[in-house]
Design a protein around this motif. Structure first.
Motif: not given
Length: 289
Positions: A205-214, A252-256, A272-276, A278-282
């Motif tokens: 499941p989509f973990p939420g944008t905060a999961f991908f950010m610091a 950085t490769a994951d982000v790109a 189109a920028k980071w973070p992921p 929900k729509t594209t994650w699903d």
């Protein structure tokens, strides 16, 4: 109506009951880790009775709900499911831990890495017989705890923590997942068994944008099995930008790679920028970890 005291478990009520805060129901996996052993120097498992006496005596201030012996299936319960227990660090004024859910069921497995029982040495909890696990899991499920690991099923002794996920999602958490705590157990945990068809999703499941950010930047260096699964899917859909990997550490490769996927899905500019999202994650269909 679920049972506050697990059927079949020894009831050893230590008192000091207190309510939880409500919210998504959770279960926490711990190991007692009462000795430090190694593959070169295994040590005998501490007797179950020692831990039971500890949590009902001098160890009351850190007692879990349940002490579980995966070698024999013995289970002792010290507090009802409707009460918080105190196995998690919980700083005053910070993120709620022991109370952060409708229930926050804390399970201590009698185990430490490379413990010896008889002549057999057990490096991981999942290597033990895991006796009593189906019954324990059924009781936890009865309290509405879903068969999911919002931060990934534990596979190592690394710390993988997100306050945003902890606050918003029910399910199973490792001690290593809980905010404000520095423990890194349990290292592994038995798989869900006899689960209802709807209990564990096919995809993560989509973990939420905060999961991908610091803060406002990508959480580079953060480790999670979710990142490895995500990266493999990005490679599979032709958006991999890796020279090595992918692996469990966000880079950085994951982000790109993910930004390439968002462009492939038709997003442009900042969308189109980071973070992921929900729509594209699903659409990516990352396998459940």
């Amino acid at each position: 109506m679920p049972e506050p005291w697990m059927p079949g478990a020894q009831k050893l009520d230590i008192g000091d009951h207190a309510p939880t805060d409500g919210g998504p129901p959770k279960a926490i996996g711990h190991i007692t880790w009462d000795r430090n052993a190694s593959a070169a120097k295994p040590q005998d498992l501490v007797p179950y009775e020692n831990l039971r006496s500890y949590f009902s005596g001098g160890g009351k201030p850190s007692a879990p709900h349940v002490l579980w012996d995966p070698f024999t299936g013995r289970i002792t319960q010290f507090l009802p499911a409707t009460s918080r227990s105190k196995s998690l660090a919980d700083r005053a004024g910070g993120t709620r831990t022991n109370r952060a859910g409708k229930v926050v069921l804390q399970i201590e497995a009698l185990f430490f890495p490379h413990c010896r029982v008889g002549t057999t040495v057990y490096p991981r909890l999942v290597d033990t017989p895991c006796k009593g696990w189906p019954e324990l899991l059924a009781w936890v499920r009865s309290w509405g705890v879903p068969d999911t690991w919002p931060m990934g099923r534990p596979v190592d002794f690394g710390s993988h923590r997100s306050e945003a996920i902890w606050a918003s999602k029910g399910g199973w958490y490792a001690h290593a997942h809980v905010p404000e705590n520095d423990h890194q157990d349990p290292g592994s945990w038995p798989a869900f068994v006899g689960a209802p068809a709807t209990s564990e999703p096919k995809y993560e499941p989509f973990p939420g944008t905060a999961f991908f950010m610091a803060g406002t930047k990508p959480a580079l260096g953060k480790r999670s099995a979710v990142f490895a699964a995500m990266g493999k899917r990005l490679v599979a859909v032709g958006c991999g930008r890796y020279t090595v990997g992918p692996g469990p550490t966000l880079g950085t490769a994951d982000v790109a790679s993910y930004e390439a996927w968002q462009r492939k899905c038709g997003h442009t500019g900042t969308a189109a920028k980071w973070p992921p999202g929900k729509t594209t994650w699903d659409l990516l269909k990352v396998p459940n970890v």
